[in-house]
Design a protein around this motif. Sequence first.
Motif, PDB file in Angstrom:
ATOM      1  N   LEU A 364      42.008  30.960  46.059  1.00  0.00           N
ATOM      2  CA  LEU A 364      41.786  29.983  44.873  1.00  0.00           C
ATOM      3  C   LEU A 364      40.580  30.383  44.389  1.00  0.00           C
ATOM      4  N   ILE A 365      39.548  31.141  45.152  1.00  0.00           N
ATOM      5  CA  ILE A 365      38.404  31.676  44.349  1.00  0.00           C
ATOM      6  C   ILE A 365      38.782  32.507  43.387  1.00  0.00           C
ATOM      7  N   THR A 366      39.720  33.618  43.908  1.00  0.00           N
ATOM      8  CA  THR A 366      40.246  34.491  42.926  1.00  0.00           C
ATOM      9  C   THR A 366      40.619  34.007  41.607  1.00  0.00           C
ATOM     10  N   THR A 367      41.593  32.907  42.020  1.00  0.00           N
ATOM     11  CA  THR A 367      42.305  32.370  40.903  1.00  0.00           C
ATOM     12  C   THR A 367      41.360  31.707  39.834  1.00  0.00           C
ATOM     13  N   ALA A 368      40.343  31.115  40.330  1.00  0.00           N
ATOM     14  CA  ALA A 368      39.308  30.362  39.387  1.00  0.00           C
ATOM     15  C   ALA A 368      38.630  31.415  38.800  1.00  0.00           C
ATOM     16  N   TRP A 369      38.183  32.762  39.552  1.00  0.00           N
ATOM     17  CA  TRP A 369      37.502  33.795  38.854  1.00  0.00           C
ATOM     18  C   TRP A 369      38.330  34.451  37.697  1.00  0.00           C
ATOM     19  N   CYS A 370      39.606  34.704  38.014  1.00  0.00           N
ATOM     20  CA  CYS A 370      40.291  35.251  37.095  1.00  0.00           C
ATOM     21  C   CYS A 370      40.697  34.356  35.891  1.00  0.00           C
ATOM     22  N   LEU A 371      41.020  32.987  35.986  1.00  0.00           N
ATOM     23  CA  LEU A 371      41.115  32.140  35.129  1.00  0.00           C
ATOM     24  C   LEU A 371      40.030  31.796  34.162  1.00  0.00           C
ATOM     25  N   GLY A 372      38.807  32.218  34.782  1.00  0.00           N
ATOM     26  CA  GLY A 372      37.354  31.876  33.928  1.00  0.00           C
ATOM     27  C   GLY A 372      37.055  33.036  32.960  1.00  0.00           C
ATOM     28  N   GLU A 373      38.032  33.999  32.828  1.00  0.00           N
ATOM     29  CA  GLU A 373      37.836  35.003  31.931  1.00  0.00           C
ATOM     30  C   GLU A 373      38.870  34.572  30.537  1.00  0.00           C
ATOM     31  N   LEU A 374      39.447  33.804  30.731  1.00  0.00           N
ATOM     32  CA  LEU A 374      40.344  33.417  29.726  1.00  0.00           C
ATOM     33  C   LEU A 374      39.641  32.505  28.509  1.00  0.00           C
ATOM     34  N   PRO A 375      39.615  32.834  27.230  1.00  0.00           N
ATOM     35  CA  PRO A 375      38.964  32.312  26.069  1.00  0.00           C
ATOM     36  C   PRO A 375      39.292  30.775  26.329  1.00  0.00           C
ATOM     37  N   GLU A 376      40.556  30.411  26.286  1.00  0.00           N
ATOM     38  CA  GLU A 376      40.891  29.263  26.202  1.00  0.00           C
ATOM     39  C   GLU A 376      40.463  28.182  27.332  1.00  0.00           C
ATOM     40  N   LEU A 377      39.700  28.520  28.546  1.00  0.00           N
ATOM     41  CA  LEU A 377      39.333  27.896  29.612  1.00  0.00           C
ATOM     42  C   LEU A 377      37.762  28.056  29.644  1.00  0.00           C
ATOM     43  N   GLN A 378      37.028  28.753  28.828  1.00  0.00           N
ATOM     44  CA  GLN A 378      35.592  29.206  28.796  1.00  0.00           C
ATOM     45  C   GLN A 378      35.031  27.767  29.059  1.00  0.00           C
ATOM     46  N   HIS A 379      35.450  26.625  28.534  1.00  0.00           N
ATOM     47  CA  HIS A 379      34.633  25.432  28.696  1.00  0.00           C
ATOM     48  C   HIS A 379      34.619  24.815  29.852  1.00  0.00           C
ATOM     49  N   LEU A 380      35.778  25.199  30.988  1.00  0.00           N
ATOM     50  CA  LEU A 380      35.627  24.812  32.059  1.00  0.00           C
ATOM     51  C   LEU A 380      34.736  25.566  33.271  1.00  0.00           C
ATOM     52  N   ARG A 381      34.124  26.696  32.833  1.00  0.00           N
ATOM     53  CA  ARG A 381      32.903  27.491  33.377  1.00  0.00           C
ATOM     54  C   ARG A 381      33.627  27.732  34.747  1.00  0.00           C
ATOM     55  N   LEU A 382      34.840  28.215  35.021  1.00  0.00           N
ATOM     56  CA  LEU A 382      35.379  28.431  36.045  1.00  0.00           C
ATOM     57  C   LEU A 382      34.727  29.369  37.132  1.00  0.00           C
ATOM     58  N   ARG A 383      34.186  30.573  36.469  1.00  0.00           N
ATOM     59  CA  ARG A 383      33.612  31.533  37.366  1.00  0.00           C
ATOM     60  C   ARG A 383      32.321  30.794  37.934  1.00  0.00           C
ATOM     61  N   THR A 384      31.833  30.012  37.071  1.00  0.00           N
ATOM     62  CA  THR A 384      30.318  29.524  37.801  1.00  0.00           C
ATOM     63  C   THR A 384      30.673  28.687  38.864  1.00  0.00           C
ATOM     64  N   TRP A 385      31.883  28.091  38.771  1.00  0.00           N
ATOM     65  CA  TRP A 385      32.298  26.967  39.788  1.00  0.00           C
ATOM     66  C   TRP A 385      33.285  27.640  40.705  1.00  0.00           C
ATOM     67  N   ALA A 386      33.665  28.905  40.840  1.00  0.00           N
ATOM     68  CA  ALA A 386      34.677  29.484  41.690  1.00  0.00           C
ATOM     69  C   ALA A 386      34.339  29.240  43.152  1.00  0.00           C
ATOM     70  N   HIS A 387      33.073  29.203  43.595  1.00  0.00           N
ATOM     71  CA  HIS A 387      32.829  28.949  44.862  1.00  0.00           C
ATOM     72  C   HIS A 387      33.104  27.434  45.427  1.00  0.00           C
ATOM     73  N   MET A 388      33.345  26.620  44.274  1.00  0.00           N
ATOM     74  CA  MET A 388      33.530  25.387  44.503  1.00  0.00           C
ATOM     75  C   MET A 388      35.153  25.054  44.297  1.00  0.00           C
ATOM     76  N   LEU A 389      35.813  25.941  44.189  1.00  0.00           N
ATOM     77  CA  LEU A 389      37.357  26.137  43.825  1.00  0.00           C
ATOM     78  C   LEU A 389      37.689  25.543  42.607  1.00  0.00           C
ATOM     79  N   GLY A 390      36.506  25.486  41.719  1.00  0.00           N
ATOM     80  CA  GLY A 390      36.951  25.006  40.171  1.00  0.00           C
ATOM     81  C   GLY A 390      36.421  23.731  40.042  1.00  0.00           C
ATOM     82  N   TYR A 391      35.958  22.823  41.059  1.00  0.00           N
ATOM     83  CA  TYR A 391      35.490  21.576  40.700  1.00  0.00           C
ATOM     84  C   TYR A 391      34.081  21.635  40.276  1.00  0.00           C
ATOM     85  N   ARG A 392      33.670  21.177  39.208  1.00  0.00           N
ATOM     86  CA  ARG A 392      32.367  21.107  38.627  1.00  0.00           C
ATOM     87  C   ARG A 392      31.902  19.841  38.523  1.00  0.00           C
ATOM     88  N   GLY A 393      32.014  19.014  38.941  1.00  0.00           N
ATOM     89  CA  GLY A 393      31.434  17.569  38.777  1.00  0.00           C
ATOM     90  C   GLY A 393      30.458  17.388  39.947  1.00  0.00           C
TER      91      GLY A 393
END
Length: 483
Positions: A364-393
């Motif tokens: 899950l953490i690796t998936t969030a990290w890898c998805l975080g480099e996609l330009p279309e997902l930059q607004h989700l800041r997935l690399r910043t919140w990879a330790h939270m498994l993607g949740y940023r609320g």
Amino acid sequence: MTTGPNPYTDPTARRALLDREARLRQLPSIDRDLVRLGEMPDLNRWLEQIRATGGCAEPIYLTGHTTILDAGTGDVLRHYSTATEPGGRLAVRCRNRRATRCPSCSREYSGDTFHLVRSGLIGGKGVPDTVRTHPRLFVTLTAPSFGPVHRTGDCHRARRRRCEHGHRHGCGRTHPDTDPLIGQPLCADCYDYPGHVLWNAMAPALWKAFRDNLYHHVAARTGHGRTALRKLIRVSTAKVAEYQKRGAVHFHAVIRLDGPTGPTSPPPPWATADLLMETVRSAAAAVALPRPESPAYGDGRLCFGTQLDAHPLTGGGRLTDDAVAAYVAKYTSKSAETAGAVDRRIESLAEIRALHVTPHIRALITTAWCLGELPELQHLRLRTWAHMLGYRGHCLTKTHAYSTTYGQLRADRAEHARTLAGAPTLYADWDTDTTTETAWRFAGTGHTPAEALMAAGIAEDLATNREMAREESRGSDSSREAL
């Protein structure tokens, strides 16, 4: 104050100093730090500061001053400066809500959450007690399935069929609560890791869509227009996010129907608990948000899971108001680490590979990290919140009118502490206008090893004293009941 011979001019004093330094170097580092701490001339004041923080594990240190002046004459009414404090700085709480980072501040945060949620259920803290009569529900909204996982008790029935990766469609075992397999996928290759991470990342948007839907469904059920309805009722909520063992976020929420001005006004007679129950279920089922488009994982829609629990809070039922408030407060001190993740941010793929986590959480953490480099997902800041498994609320959110605020609770506690100490109440006893001049700067954080040991002991003593006071209070209550 008498001092000994100067080691820079007296050979005997110099030899004694060198011998002492040699003995100290032979001690473990924490023992050397304890010696340093014990020799502090202002140790007692430092201990007072740490007690004031409740034994905070990661205190924040500040330097500066505050001066209260008479606005008319310019006379100094009160002046405080950290210049006379140990090390010239003042320790304050870190206020970290995570029990894994600071048990003392986490406990205080959970206590504030309990009172915040409870006041929205029974009144108090500025909320009228008439909210007890408003329709109220305790609701749990879950995530959908991203693939079968091992579960507590009787797991998935074993079958002969196998998936395309050669794993059986089932488990056939009975798992105790402590089984590390709980939450792990039956087949990691079949599991929808991108969908799981994106669901966590979009969970705050799903919650907002649910709240908006709730107004729409109440309007449709009662025959009112959507705009007109918001002038008749207000939906007040407080929700907390919890991580399931599989690493998916779900929400526990208190939902209350108020009149148009919030808790101070009753809802219309047609706004009943049964109506709220029906519309909560239909509004949750209708939520469907498109996933951000990307060729990396295809399209799809995000929705809540089919498992939705909703319990009316009537005041005399099995689920009491205090129990609900305590249940919600419990989860504010926890986060992704309850699912086996980590409580700090990730800096690189190499760090992910070195984590002591299960293969599922690592995926899950690796998936969030890898998805975080996609330009279309930059607004989700997935690399910043990879330790939270993607949740940023936020861990806990509430509507403005639900109840009081954390800031108000902290201000009330500080005022109570000033009153107990005999300090002026916000200097209101001065019959004059005042101005305040302040200048504060950050001066560091955390403890040395010996300081951390002392702070942990203070926190433990305070916890023991609270437990003894609680037991004494229970004994007094039992005695009064017997009489």
